[in-house]
Design a protein around this motif. Sequence first.
Motif, PDB file in Angstrom:
ATOM      1  N   VAL A  84       0.533  -1.402  -0.265  1.00  0.00           N
ATOM      2  CA  VAL A  84      -0.182   0.005  -0.043  1.00  0.00           C
ATOM      3  C   VAL A  84       0.682   1.282   0.036  1.00  0.00           C
ATOM      4  O   VAL A  84       0.561   2.162  -0.639  1.00  0.00           O
ATOM      5  CB  VAL A  84      -0.746  -0.338   0.947  1.00  0.00           C
ATOM      6  N   LEU A  85       2.434   1.666   0.856  1.00  0.00           N
ATOM      7  CA  LEU A  85       3.018   2.199   0.438  1.00  0.00           C
ATOM      8  C   LEU A  85       3.209   2.430  -0.473  1.00  0.00           C
ATOM      9  O   LEU A  85       3.870   3.921  -1.285  1.00  0.00           O
ATOM     10  CB  LEU A  85       3.995   2.422   1.758  1.00  0.00           C
ATOM     11  N   VAL A  86       3.848   1.399  -1.141  1.00  0.00           N
ATOM     12  CA  VAL A  86       4.453   1.070  -2.739  1.00  0.00           C
ATOM     13  C   VAL A  86       3.260   2.506  -3.593  1.00  0.00           C
ATOM     14  O   VAL A  86       3.715   2.662  -4.111  1.00  0.00           O
ATOM     15  CB  VAL A  86       4.892   0.333  -3.105  1.00  0.00           C
ATOM     16  N   VAL A  87       2.355   1.823  -3.799  1.00  0.00           N
ATOM     17  CA  VAL A  87       1.246   2.834  -4.464  1.00  0.00           C
ATOM     18  C   VAL A  87       0.979   3.863  -3.900  1.00  0.00           C
ATOM     19  O   VAL A  87       1.371   4.985  -4.768  1.00  0.00           O
ATOM     20  CB  VAL A  87      -0.182   1.713  -4.267  1.00  0.00           C
ATOM     21  N   TRP A  88       0.552   3.810  -2.757  1.00  0.00           N
ATOM     22  CA  TRP A  88       0.830   5.020  -2.778  1.00  0.00           C
ATOM     23  C   TRP A  88       1.959   6.955  -2.728  1.00  0.00           C
ATOM     24  O   TRP A  88       2.403   7.157  -3.844  1.00  0.00           O
ATOM     25  CB  TRP A  88       0.621   5.857  -1.119  1.00  0.00           C
ATOM     26  N   LEU A  89       3.341   5.753  -2.545  1.00  0.00           N
ATOM     27  CA  LEU A  89       4.526   6.886  -2.981  1.00  0.00           C
ATOM     28  C   LEU A  89       4.823   7.114  -5.004  1.00  0.00           C
ATOM     29  O   LEU A  89       5.235   7.699  -4.943  1.00  0.00           O
ATOM     30  CB  LEU A  89       5.770   5.916  -2.728  1.00  0.00           C
ATOM     31  N   PHE A  90       3.949   5.989  -5.105  1.00  0.00           N
ATOM     32  CA  PHE A  90       4.034   5.841  -7.273  1.00  0.00           C
ATOM     33  C   PHE A  90       3.911   6.658  -7.055  1.00  0.00           C
ATOM     34  O   PHE A  90       3.966   7.938  -7.921  1.00  0.00           O
ATOM     35  CB  PHE A  90       4.151   4.211  -7.657  1.00  0.00           C
ATOM     36  N   ILE A  91       2.277   7.730  -6.233  1.00  0.00           N
ATOM     37  CA  ILE A  91       1.222   7.540  -7.182  1.00  0.00           C
ATOM     38  C   ILE A  91       1.559   9.806  -7.045  1.00  0.00           C
ATOM     39  O   ILE A  91       1.759  10.204  -7.125  1.00  0.00           O
ATOM     40  CB  ILE A  91      -0.512   7.720  -6.547  1.00  0.00           C
ATOM     41  N   ARG A  92       2.028   9.925  -5.672  1.00  0.00           N
ATOM     42  CA  ARG A  92       3.265  10.788  -5.362  1.00  0.00           C
ATOM     43  C   ARG A  92       4.252  11.443  -6.293  1.00  0.00           C
ATOM     44  O   ARG A  92       4.042  12.593  -7.092  1.00  0.00           O
ATOM     45  CB  ARG A  92       3.741  10.547  -3.796  1.00  0.00           C
ATOM     46  N   THR A  93       4.715  10.527  -6.919  1.00  0.00           N
ATOM     47  CA  THR A  93       5.903  10.062  -7.678  1.00  0.00           C
ATOM     48  C   THR A  93       5.363  10.869  -9.166  1.00  0.00           C
ATOM     49  O   THR A  93       5.814  11.602  -9.527  1.00  0.00           O
ATOM     50  CB  THR A  93       6.825   9.041  -8.063  1.00  0.00           C
ATOM     51  N   TYR A  94       4.469  10.023  -9.536  1.00  0.00           N
ATOM     52  CA  TYR A  94       3.592  10.333 -10.931  1.00  0.00           C
ATOM     53  C   TYR A  94       3.052  11.642 -10.867  1.00  0.00           C
ATOM     54  O   TYR A  94       3.342  12.249 -11.362  1.00  0.00           O
ATOM     55  CB  TYR A  94       2.552   9.431 -11.014  1.00  0.00           C
ATOM     56  N   GLN A  95       2.785  11.927  -9.636  1.00  0.00           N
ATOM     57  CA  GLN A  95       2.299  13.682 -10.121  1.00  0.00           C
ATOM     58  C   GLN A  95       2.934  14.577  -9.565  1.00  0.00           C
ATOM     59  O   GLN A  95       2.813  15.894  -9.488  1.00  0.00           O
ATOM     60  CB  GLN A  95       1.078  13.665  -8.173  1.00  0.00           C
TER      61      GLN A  95
ATOM     62  N   ALA B   7      12.071   3.533  -4.366  1.00  0.00           N
ATOM     63  CA  ALA B   7      12.850   2.451  -4.759  1.00  0.00           C
ATOM     64  C   ALA B   7      13.391   1.685  -3.315  1.00  0.00           C
ATOM     65  O   ALA B   7      13.250   0.629  -3.214  1.00  0.00           O
ATOM     66  CB  ALA B   7      13.877   2.747  -4.991  1.00  0.00           C
ATOM     67  N   PHE B   8      14.036   2.442  -2.033  1.00  0.00           N
ATOM     68  CA  PHE B   8      13.888   1.582  -1.127  1.00  0.00           C
ATOM     69  C   PHE B   8      12.615   0.849  -0.690  1.00  0.00           C
ATOM     70  O   PHE B   8      12.729   0.418   0.217  1.00  0.00           O
ATOM     71  CB  PHE B   8      13.913   2.632   0.505  1.00  0.00           C
ATOM     72  N   THR B   9      11.373   1.617  -0.977  1.00  0.00           N
ATOM     73  CA  THR B   9       9.886   1.276   0.151  1.00  0.00           C
ATOM     74  C   THR B   9       9.765  -0.433  -0.907  1.00  0.00           C
ATOM     75  O   THR B   9       9.136  -1.630  -0.529  1.00  0.00           O
ATOM     76  CB  THR B   9       8.496   1.809  -0.277  1.00  0.00           C
ATOM     77  N   THR B  10      10.331   0.068  -2.661  1.00  0.00           N
ATOM     78  CA  THR B  10       9.732  -1.058  -3.160  1.00  0.00           C
ATOM     79  C   THR B  10      10.781  -2.792  -2.568  1.00  0.00           C
ATOM     80  O   THR B  10      10.367  -3.343  -2.920  1.00  0.00           O
ATOM     81  CB  THR B  10      10.432  -0.768  -4.161  1.00  0.00           C
ATOM     82  N   ALA B  11      11.960  -1.929  -2.350  1.00  0.00           N
ATOM     83  CA  ALA B  11      12.849  -3.093  -1.952  1.00  0.00           C
ATOM     84  C   ALA B  11      12.261  -4.035  -0.891  1.00  0.00           C
ATOM     85  O   ALA B  11      12.741  -5.119  -0.797  1.00  0.00           O
ATOM     86  CB  ALA B  11      14.214  -2.980  -1.771  1.00  0.00           C
ATOM     87  N   LEU B  12      11.981  -3.145  -0.083  1.00  0.00           N
ATOM     88  CA  LEU B  12      11.225  -3.714   1.648  1.00  0.00           C
ATOM     89  C   LEU B  12      10.654  -4.858   0.504  1.00  0.00           C
ATOM     90  O   LEU B  12      10.357  -6.014   1.694  1.00  0.00           O
ATOM     91  CB  LEU B  12      11.317  -2.629   2.748  1.00  0.00           C
ATOM     92  N   ALA B  13       9.065  -4.457   0.497  1.00  0.00           N
ATOM     93  CA  ALA B  13       8.051  -5.078   0.119  1.00  0.00           C
ATOM     94  C   ALA B  13       8.378  -6.433  -0.569  1.00  0.00           C
ATOM     95  O   ALA B  13       7.676  -7.358  -0.560  1.00  0.00           O
ATOM     96  CB  ALA B  13       7.384  -4.020  -0.996  1.00  0.00           C
ATOM     97  N   ILE B  14       9.559  -6.312  -1.777  1.00  0.00           N
ATOM     98  CA  ILE B  14      10.660  -7.044  -2.091  1.00  0.00           C
ATOM     99  C   ILE B  14      10.798  -8.237  -0.926  1.00  0.00           C
ATOM    100  O   ILE B  14      10.982  -9.693  -1.017  1.00  0.00           O
ATOM    101  CB  ILE B  14      10.925  -7.123  -3.146  1.00  0.00           C
ATOM    102  N   LEU B  15      11.720  -8.141  -0.295  1.00  0.00           N
ATOM    103  CA  LEU B  15      11.760  -8.608   0.430  1.00  0.00           C
ATOM    104  C   LEU B  15      11.224  -9.228   1.892  1.00  0.00           C
ATOM    105  O   LEU B  15      11.074 -10.467   2.132  1.00  0.00           O
ATOM    106  CB  LEU B  15      13.240  -8.019   1.925  1.00  0.00           C
ATOM    107  N   SER B  16       9.848  -8.839   2.000  1.00  0.00           N
ATOM    108  CA  SER B  16       9.298  -9.250   1.860  1.00  0.00           C
ATOM    109  C   SER B  16       8.191 -10.588   1.412  1.00  0.00           C
ATOM    110  O   SER B  16       8.293 -11.965   2.514  1.00  0.00           O
ATOM    111  CB  SER B  16       8.157  -7.917   3.160  1.00  0.00           C
ATOM    112  N   ARG B  17       7.504  -9.943   0.349  1.00  0.00           N
ATOM    113  CA  ARG B  17       7.363 -11.088  -0.975  1.00  0.00           C
ATOM    114  C   ARG B  17       7.715 -11.219  -2.018  1.00  0.00           C
ATOM    115  O   ARG B  17       7.407 -10.219  -2.556  1.00  0.00           O
ATOM    116  CB  ARG B  17       6.158 -11.278  -0.601  1.00  0.00           C
ATOM    117  N   PRO B  18       8.586 -11.567  -2.330  1.00  0.00           N
ATOM    118  CA  PRO B  18       8.945 -11.631  -4.094  1.00  0.00           C
ATOM    119  C   PRO B  18       7.685 -11.411  -4.913  1.00  0.00           C
ATOM    120  O   PRO B  18       8.639 -10.567  -6.022  1.00  0.00           O
ATOM    121  CB  PRO B  18       9.829 -12.992  -4.192  1.00  0.00           C
ATOM    122  N   PRO B  19       6.522 -11.340  -5.220  1.00  0.00           N
ATOM    123  CA  PRO B  19       5.652 -11.209  -6.367  1.00  0.00           C
ATOM    124  C   PRO B  19       5.897  -9.695  -6.603  1.00  0.00           C
ATOM    125  O   PRO B  19       5.143  -9.116  -7.223  1.00  0.00           O
ATOM    126  CB  PRO B  19       4.009 -11.784  -5.764  1.00  0.00           C
TER     127      PRO B  19
END
Length: 267
Positions: free
Chosen positions: A161-172, A184-196
């Motif tokens: 959810v945090l990755v999606v929100w940050l991407f929205i902010r980056t897009y805008q 990038a940092f949050t996406t990496a943490l999400a990947i380290l939680s679950r690889p999908p």
Amino acid sequence: MNWIKLKKVFSFLRKHLLAIILVLSFLASVFYSFAYQIRPVIDAQAYDKIAINLLEGRGFKEEADKSYEFDLAIVRAGPAYEFFLAGVYAVFGHHYEIVWILQALLHTVSAYLIFLSCREIFKEKGDIIGLIAAALFGFHPDLIEISAMLMSETLYLFFIVLVVWLFIRTYQKPNQILSSVFLAFTTALAILSRPPVLLFVPVFLIFYILNKRYKEGVVFLLLLALTLMPWAIRNYLIYHQFFLTTLIGEYNLWVGNTLLANGGQIS
């Protein structure tokens, strides 16, 4: 007189509906956790053991007396959740109650981020859609139950959810390097939680390319790689093969495609 008071109550509820949803969501999660006090079993028990071994300096292992090649920790989801538990235990001691409270907070913050994301995506009636989405997430029985367990899903969903929100902010906000750093940092943490979550990465890179935001794209990719690299190097040094997180993905693929596959896990 009673009608005037009732109107004031409705007016208060309408103005503070988001806060009410979030508070009730948190209380529902905490109440469920303390009412049922679910003790760790199977995967949850494994995460707990790994966290304790990490904390006591025995490495990322489920069974401290086994060598890495025969230990099952590497086929568990992670490693982010196990390190999260180890961090909680290091600060507060080995108390499940603290984990329940923190996971209730993560669950509540996730609901709030969903509201913010909906408000940004839907320009018309974004607040209403966001309130409905936050309530559906916050009061979903399965999500409340999973937050009462030592399972990786609550942390994983928070990162997504945090990755999606940050991407929205980056897009805008174009030309904001700091937004790409956080993404990038949050996406990496999400990947380290679950690889999908890796499937998000090509989408982000295509976004950067199509919008000619090459500098931000390079920053995103480099920081993502740098965040994932230490664990990948650790895995290569121990197991002599390259994989980013753990072998949970390969294990699930094997389980679902053996001749004895029945739709469930095989001991």
